[in-house]
Design an enzyme around this catalytic site. Structure first.
Site, PDB file in Angstrom:
ATOM      1  N   HIS A  34      -9.929 -25.379  17.177  1.00 32.04           N
ATOM      2  CA  HIS A  34     -10.368 -25.985  15.983  1.00 32.04           C
ATOM      3  C   HIS A  34      -9.109 -26.127  15.023  1.00 32.04           C
ATOM      4  O   HIS A  34      -9.027 -26.095  13.993  1.00 32.04           O
ATOM      5  CB  HIS A  34     -11.419 -25.477  15.174  1.00 32.04           C
ATOM      6  CG  HIS A  34     -12.829 -25.514  15.862  1.00 32.04           C
ATOM      7  ND1 HIS A  34     -13.350 -27.039  16.096  1.00 32.04           N
ATOM      8  CD2 HIS A  34     -13.770 -24.954  16.368  1.00 32.04           C
ATOM      9  CE1 HIS A  34     -14.463 -26.801  16.922  1.00 32.04           C
ATOM     10  NE2 HIS A  34     -14.606 -25.638  16.849  1.00 32.04           N
TER      11      HIS A  34
ATOM     12  N   GLU B 197      -0.603  -3.362   9.367  1.00 27.57           N
ATOM     13  CA  GLU B 197      -0.331  -2.348   8.433  1.00 27.57           C
ATOM     14  C   GLU B 197       0.612  -1.276   9.005  1.00 27.57           C
ATOM     15  O   GLU B 197       1.426  -0.764   8.348  1.00 27.57           O
ATOM     16  CB  GLU B 197      -1.604  -1.836   7.602  1.00 27.57           C
ATOM     17  CG  GLU B 197      -2.490  -1.015   8.620  1.00 27.57           C
ATOM     18  CD  GLU B 197      -3.528  -0.357   7.614  1.00 27.57           C
ATOM     19  OE1 GLU B 197      -3.440  -0.348   6.348  1.00 27.57           O
ATOM     20  OE2 GLU B 197      -4.422  -0.125   8.391  1.00 27.57           O
TER      21      GLU B 197
ATOM     22  N   ARG C 224      -1.754   8.715  -1.243  1.00 30.75           N
ATOM     23  CA  ARG C 224      -2.456   7.998  -2.246  1.00 30.75           C
ATOM     24  C   ARG C 224      -1.207   6.940  -2.988  1.00 30.75           C
ATOM     25  O   ARG C 224      -1.628   6.035  -3.439  1.00 30.75           O
ATOM     26  CB  ARG C 224      -3.119   8.734  -3.379  1.00 30.75           C
ATOM     27  CG  ARG C 224      -4.088   9.612  -2.910  1.00 30.75           C
ATOM     28  CD  ARG C 224      -4.732  10.484  -3.978  1.00 30.75           C
ATOM     29  NE  ARG C 224      -5.360   9.516  -5.063  1.00 30.75           N
ATOM     30  CZ  ARG C 224      -6.639   9.073  -4.877  1.00 30.75           C
ATOM     31  NH1 ARG C 224      -7.394   9.517  -3.983  1.00 30.75           N
ATOM     32  NH2 ARG C 224      -6.946   8.275  -5.736  1.00 30.75           N
TER      33      ARG C 224
ATOM     34  N   LYS D  60      -4.700  -3.201  11.867  1.00 28.25           N
ATOM     35  CA  LYS D  60      -4.219  -1.785  12.177  1.00 28.25           C
ATOM     36  C   LYS D  60      -2.763  -2.321  12.627  1.00 28.25           C
ATOM     37  O   LYS D  60      -1.989  -1.606  12.290  1.00 28.25           O
ATOM     38  CB  LYS D  60      -4.747  -1.105  13.433  1.00 28.25           C
ATOM     39  CG  LYS D  60      -5.873  -0.402  13.218  1.00 28.25           C
ATOM     40  CD  LYS D  60      -5.819   0.593  12.338  1.00 28.25           C
ATOM     41  CE  LYS D  60      -6.272   0.209  10.964  1.00 28.25           C
ATOM     42  NZ  LYS D  60      -7.499   0.662  10.380  1.00 28.25           N
TER      43      LYS D  60
ATOM     44  N   TRP E 110       1.850   4.758  -7.111  1.00 19.39           N
ATOM     45  CA  TRP E 110       1.689   3.371  -6.124  1.00 19.39           C
ATOM     46  C   TRP E 110       1.718   2.437  -7.252  1.00 19.39           C
ATOM     47  O   TRP E 110       0.827   2.361  -8.259  1.00 19.39           O
ATOM     48  CB  TRP E 110       0.203   3.485  -5.513  1.00 19.39           C
ATOM     49  CG  TRP E 110       0.163   1.971  -4.649  1.00 19.39           C
ATOM     50  CD1 TRP E 110       0.611   1.903  -3.607  1.00 19.39           C
ATOM     51  CD2 TRP E 110      -0.484   0.752  -5.039  1.00 19.39           C
ATOM     52  NE1 TRP E 110       0.464   0.539  -2.935  1.00 19.39           N
ATOM     53  CE2 TRP E 110      -0.281  -0.057  -3.992  1.00 19.39           C
ATOM     54  CE3 TRP E 110      -1.132   0.456  -6.061  1.00 19.39           C
ATOM     55  CZ2 TRP E 110      -0.696  -1.550  -4.052  1.00 19.39           C
ATOM     56  CZ3 TRP E 110      -1.539  -0.779  -6.283  1.00 19.39           C
ATOM     57  CH2 TRP E 110      -1.170  -1.807  -5.168  1.00 19.39           C
TER      58      TRP E 110
ATOM     59  N   GLU F 170     -10.112  -5.717  13.098  1.00 18.89           N
ATOM     60  CA  GLU F 170      -9.814  -4.543  12.897  1.00 18.89           C
ATOM     61  C   GLU F 170      -8.312  -4.169  13.647  1.00 18.89           C
ATOM     62  O   GLU F 170      -7.586  -3.572  13.132  1.00 18.89           O
ATOM     63  CB  GLU F 170     -10.796  -3.363  13.424  1.00 18.89           C
ATOM     64  CG  GLU F 170     -10.558  -1.983  13.220  1.00 18.89           C
ATOM     65  CD  GLU F 170      -9.961  -1.649  11.898  1.00 18.89           C
ATOM     66  OE1 GLU F 170     -10.166  -2.266  10.950  1.00 18.89           O
ATOM     67  OE2 GLU F 170      -9.474  -0.507  11.755  1.00 18.89           O
TER      68      GLU F 170
ATOM     69  N   CYS G  36      -2.072   6.227  -6.547  1.00 13.47           N
ATOM     70  CA  CYS G  36      -1.442   7.387  -7.221  1.00 13.47           C
ATOM     71  C   CYS G  36      -2.355   8.852  -7.303  1.00 13.47           C
ATOM     72  O   CYS G  36      -3.358   8.555  -7.079  1.00 13.47           O
ATOM     73  CB  CYS G  36      -1.714   6.979  -8.848  1.00 13.47           C
ATOM     74  SG  CYS G  36      -0.627   5.600  -9.193  1.00 13.47           S
TER      75      CYS G  36
ATOM     76  N   ASN H 279      -3.537   7.691 -13.220  1.00 15.14           N
ATOM     77  CA  ASN H 279      -4.010   7.011 -11.818  1.00 15.14           C
ATOM     78  C   ASN H 279      -5.019   5.965 -12.497  1.00 15.14           C
ATOM     79  O   ASN H 279      -6.106   6.239 -12.973  1.00 15.14           O
ATOM     80  CB  ASN H 279      -4.522   7.815 -11.118  1.00 15.14           C
ATOM     81  CG  ASN H 279      -5.072   7.140  -9.796  1.00 15.14           C
ATOM     82  OD1 ASN H 279      -4.804   5.999  -9.615  1.00 15.14           O
ATOM     83  ND2 ASN H 279      -6.450   7.776  -9.153  1.00 15.14           N
ATOM     84  N   GLY H 280      -4.792   4.649 -12.349  1.00 16.42           N
ATOM     85  CA  GLY H 280      -5.646   3.678 -12.889  1.00 16.42           C
ATOM     86  C   GLY H 280      -4.745   2.451 -13.222  1.00 16.42           C
ATOM     87  O   GLY H 280      -3.514   2.345 -13.129  1.00 16.42           O
TER      88      GLY H 280
ATOM     89  N   LYS I 217      -3.753   4.945   0.456  1.00 17.83           N
ATOM     90  CA  LYS I 217      -4.899   5.119   1.044  1.00 17.83           C
ATOM     91  C   LYS I 217      -6.179   4.876   0.141  1.00 17.83           C
ATOM     92  O   LYS I 217      -7.008   4.136   0.765  1.00 17.83           O
ATOM     93  CB  LYS I 217      -5.003   6.822   1.255  1.00 17.83           C
ATOM     94  CG  LYS I 217      -5.889   7.121   2.020  1.00 17.83           C
ATOM     95  CD  LYS I 217      -6.015   6.931   3.314  1.00 17.83           C
ATOM     96  CE  LYS I 217      -7.171   7.267   4.157  1.00 17.83           C
ATOM     97  NZ  LYS I 217      -7.300   6.377   5.540  1.00 17.83           N
TER      98      LYS I 217
HETATM   99  O1  M6R Z   1     -11.741   3.966   1.120  1.00 16.82           O
HETATM  100  P1  M6R Z   1     -12.264   2.612   1.570  1.00 16.82           P
HETATM  101  O2  M6R Z   1     -12.953   2.656   2.929  1.00 16.82           O
HETATM  102  O3  M6R Z   1     -13.094   2.107   0.422  1.00 16.82           O
HETATM  103  O4  M6R Z   1     -11.053   1.795   1.713  1.00 16.82           O
HETATM  104  C1  M6R Z   1     -11.113   0.562   2.183  1.00 16.82           C
HETATM  105  C2  M6R Z   1      -9.739  -0.289   2.426  1.00 16.82           C
HETATM  106  O5  M6R Z   1      -8.687  -0.008   1.379  1.00 16.82           O
HETATM  107  C3  M6R Z   1      -9.107   0.487   3.603  1.00 16.82           C
HETATM  108  O6  M6R Z   1      -9.954   0.265   4.880  1.00 16.82           O
HETATM  109  C4  M6R Z   1      -7.601  -0.134   3.895  1.00 16.82           C
HETATM  110  O7  M6R Z   1      -8.012  -1.383   4.594  1.00 16.82           O
HETATM  111  C5  M6R Z   1      -7.189   0.968   5.272  1.00 16.82           C
HETATM  112  N1  M6R Z   1      -5.752   0.738   5.087  1.00 16.82           N
HETATM  113  C6  M6R Z   1      -7.113   0.086   6.629  1.00 16.82           C
HETATM  114  O8  M6R Z   1      -6.692   1.153   7.467  1.00 16.82           O
END
Ligand code: M6R
Length: 623
Positions: free
Chosen positions: A512, A496, A27, A493, A74, A489, A2, A100-101, A618
């Site tokens: 395994h 998402e 956000r 990527k 969100w 990673e 949010c 927000n929260g 985000k």
């Molecule tokens: O702001 P932060 O680095 O604490 O965020 C952590 C994760 O939410 C963030 O890295 C998330 O996994 C991303 N969408 C990855 O691309």
């Protein structure tokens, strides 16, 4: 999670609020809404969908008000819908709130309020705030908000507007971000600093548990308990913070392309001649450094992968045991730490609720905490003992790219700084590391100068069957040693950005159980940068090829063997994504770049919303 915006001043509020929402929409983008106050009337418009949907809706009305609040959501409590969108109003329609929260005790508060006759219009936790303020309102909005927040349990940043107070906004924050930007005759509120940099460089930061009554020329800050707090504005001169695509189609591509600059900026003034490191905010006393017996890395998502890389680097350079934990798990498992434990918390946003909670837990157990973050003034900087900034500039795309590279650089600098103290690295090795760090920006640029082969691979992987379904829907990423976190990673990527199911495994684990999943329709991306375990990795690649899975590799430019092991897809010249040679500790940085591009182009090929993938936000400020 949010985004919230507010404005009071001489200008029409609506265009400024919409500009803020557009910038904050990374956000959360399930719904958006605004409330504008004009002539004692609160005009509220809210719509399910992205900010663009709201932008279409507001063209049906005229708004001249010079005070207002806005929100991009969100969803947590209640599905994305018009009625669950913010702002939420009280029964009288006089008071409106954006939040927000999460209000953890909303259910008992709601029950109590309903018993008193309050009618709820939404399924959200946030709406209770408006009704709680209504209950406590006796003519003083600031006091009513104070009484309300004292009864709320959870995490929140709120902005409150009321018909009865046409020149005032009340804000309050507890464990959620909110900044106040001020000019001579106007006040801005936003969830993030970069949103406001176009308008002001002067910011006030509330601590958790503080609130403010804001009108032009009168800013009154207090604790929830009513104690006045004096704060001076801070000047944020953060050129790189501006939110603009600069001609790129997507923020994600812009941010990937910025990475040579990010490495230079993150190293600037910190890596001195001969590999010595000076970190401006690294204020841990030298005698404390000698006491460190254990290091914990704490983070979520991509930042967690940076921690996994840090584990290898710190253990190699310092010979101190390192543990890496998902912040969401760490805080609930009673971790064993004490005053001889150094915790390194990594967070791009500096607002991730799990990471912040982990820091509190670590500090309560006596550990010292260094934060690595990208956002100046973010909550993590107040929670940690020391902060080292990544200097990546505002990262807007939901997928973290440039911050990940910068996190690795900062971790390397901290490891070097600690090993400087411990005398654990020989001079020759130090010189080699320093040279390799200096070479990185040019090396990253050389990868970025040649997208096309990766784009071709993404196109091939997005081919469809005659029935219109994608041929490849499950991907494997494999690596050993420092390549393993990069496999994770790369898989994250891809998941998402392109909604492709992708799993990462330590290559030795394949046999395994996981190998049972391999077929000719399971593309496997292998990483081959760690020379020490190269032969083992080659054996794992052969195991994959024997199961007829299509293989792609990330390997050094001068690796002549891999191209003959991994055959190209028909019509393509190579299935190997090349990176320049570097030292093994820095290979993860270079190996990340092709995987970021592969995810980006896969998302594009599959028609996904690359910058704002579904269901994500985000900054994850809820647990
Ligand atoms: O702001 P932060 O680095 O604490 O965020 C952590 C994760 O939410 C963030 O890295 C998330 O996994 C991303 N969408 C990855 O691309």
């Amino acid at each position: 999670m949010c985004g919230i915006v507010g404005y009071i001043g001489p200008k029409e509020a609506m265009p400024l609020l919409m500009e803020g929402l557009n910038k904050l929409s990374y956000r959360g983008y399930d719904s958006a809404g605004v409330a504008i106050l004009e002539n004692q009337e609160l005009q509220v418009v809210k719509k399910k969908g992205k900010v663009a949907v709201l932008a279409g809706e507001i063209t049906k009305y005229t708004f001249g008000g010079k005070i207002g609040i806005a929100h991009t959501r969100w969803a947590t409590h209640g599905e994305p819908s018009d009625r669950n969108s913010h702002p939420h109003a009280d029964c009288s329609g006089k008071i409106a709130v954006v939040h927000n929260g999460i209000i953890e005790n909303y259910s008992s508060l709601k029950k109590h309020l309903q018993e008193k006759g309050h009618k709820f219009a939404s399924e959200t936790d946030s709406e209770v705030i408006a009704h709680l303020i209504e209950v406590h309102y006796k003519g003083n909005l600031e006091e009513a908000v104070r009484q309300a927040v004292l009864r709320m349990i959870g995490a929140f940043a709120i902005v409150v507007i009321s018909k009865d107070h046409p020149n005032q906004l009340i804000v309050a924050r507890q464990d959620c971000p909110l900044v106040i930007g001020i000019n001579d005759n106007e006040i801005f509120i936003a969830s993030d600093i970069p949103v406001l940099l176009e308008h002001t460089q002067k910011f006030l930061f509330l601590d958790s548990g503080e609130m403010a009554a804001l009108s032009v020329g009168d800013v009154r800050i207090s604790t929830f308990n009513g104690n006045r707090v004096q704060k001076l504005p801070q000047i944020i001169n953060w050129e790189q913070g501006k939110i603009e695509k600069a001609g790129y189609e997507h923020f994600m591509l812009k941010e990937i392309e910025e990475q040579p600059r990010v490495v230079r900026d993150t190293l600037r003034g910190r890596l001195l001649a001969g590999g010595l490191v000076e970190l401006e905010d690294f204020a841990l006393p030298e005698d404390y450094l000698s006491q460190i017996k254990r290091i914990y890395m704490l983070a979520c998502g991509t930042a967690y992968h940076a921690g996994l890389i840090g584990e290898h680097i710190f253990e190699d350079l310092l010979r101190i045991p390192v543990e890496v934990d998902l912040a969401s798990e760490f805080r609930y498992r009673d971790p064993i730490l004490d005053e001889n434990t150094l915790v390194i918390a990594i967070s791009q946003s500096g607002e991730t609720a799990d990471t912040l909670a982990g820091i509190k837990e670590a500090k309560a157990k006596g550990a010292k905490v260094i934060a690595i973050t990208n956002v100046i003034g973010s909550s993590i900087t107040r929670e940690a003992d020391h902060t080292i900034y990544t200097r990546a500039g505002a990262e807007i795309a939901v997928a973290s790219t440039k911050a990940f590279i910068a996190q690795q650089i900062v971790m390397f600098l901290i490891a070097l700084r600690l090993s400087q103290h411990a005398g654990s690295i020989a001079g020759g090795v130090l010189h080699e590391i320093a040279q390799a760090l200096h070479d990185l920006p040019v090396q990253i640029q050389s990868i970025l100068d040649n997208h096309q082969p990766i784009r071709d691979l993404a196109k091939h992987l997005a081919q469809q069957n005659p029935c219109g379904h994608y041929k490849y829907n499950d991907f494997f990423f494999l690596g050993r040693g420092l390549d393993e976190p990069i496999a994770r990673e790369g898989a994250l990527k891809l998941r998402e950005i392109s909604y492709i199911h992708a799993a990462a495994y330590a290559a030795g684990e394949l046999k395994h159980g996981n190998i049972a999943l391999l077929t000719s329709q399971t593309p496997v991306i292998v990483l081959l940068t760690q020379e020490r375990i190269r032969e083992k990795m080659i054996s794992n690649i052969m195991e994959v090829i024997a199961r007829e899975a299509p293989v792609m590799a990330v390997a050094y430019e001068d690796d002549n063997e891999i191209a003959s092991i991994v055959p190209p897809f028909s019509g393509l010249s190579s299935n190997v994504m090349r990176i320049p040679r570097t030292i093994s500790w820095l290979a993860p940085i270079l190996a990340t770049i092709p995987l970021q591009l592969l995810a980006y182009y896969s998302g594009l090929e599959r028609g996904c919303d690359v910058d704002q993938p579904r269901n994500l936000a985000k900054s994850v400020t809820v647990e």
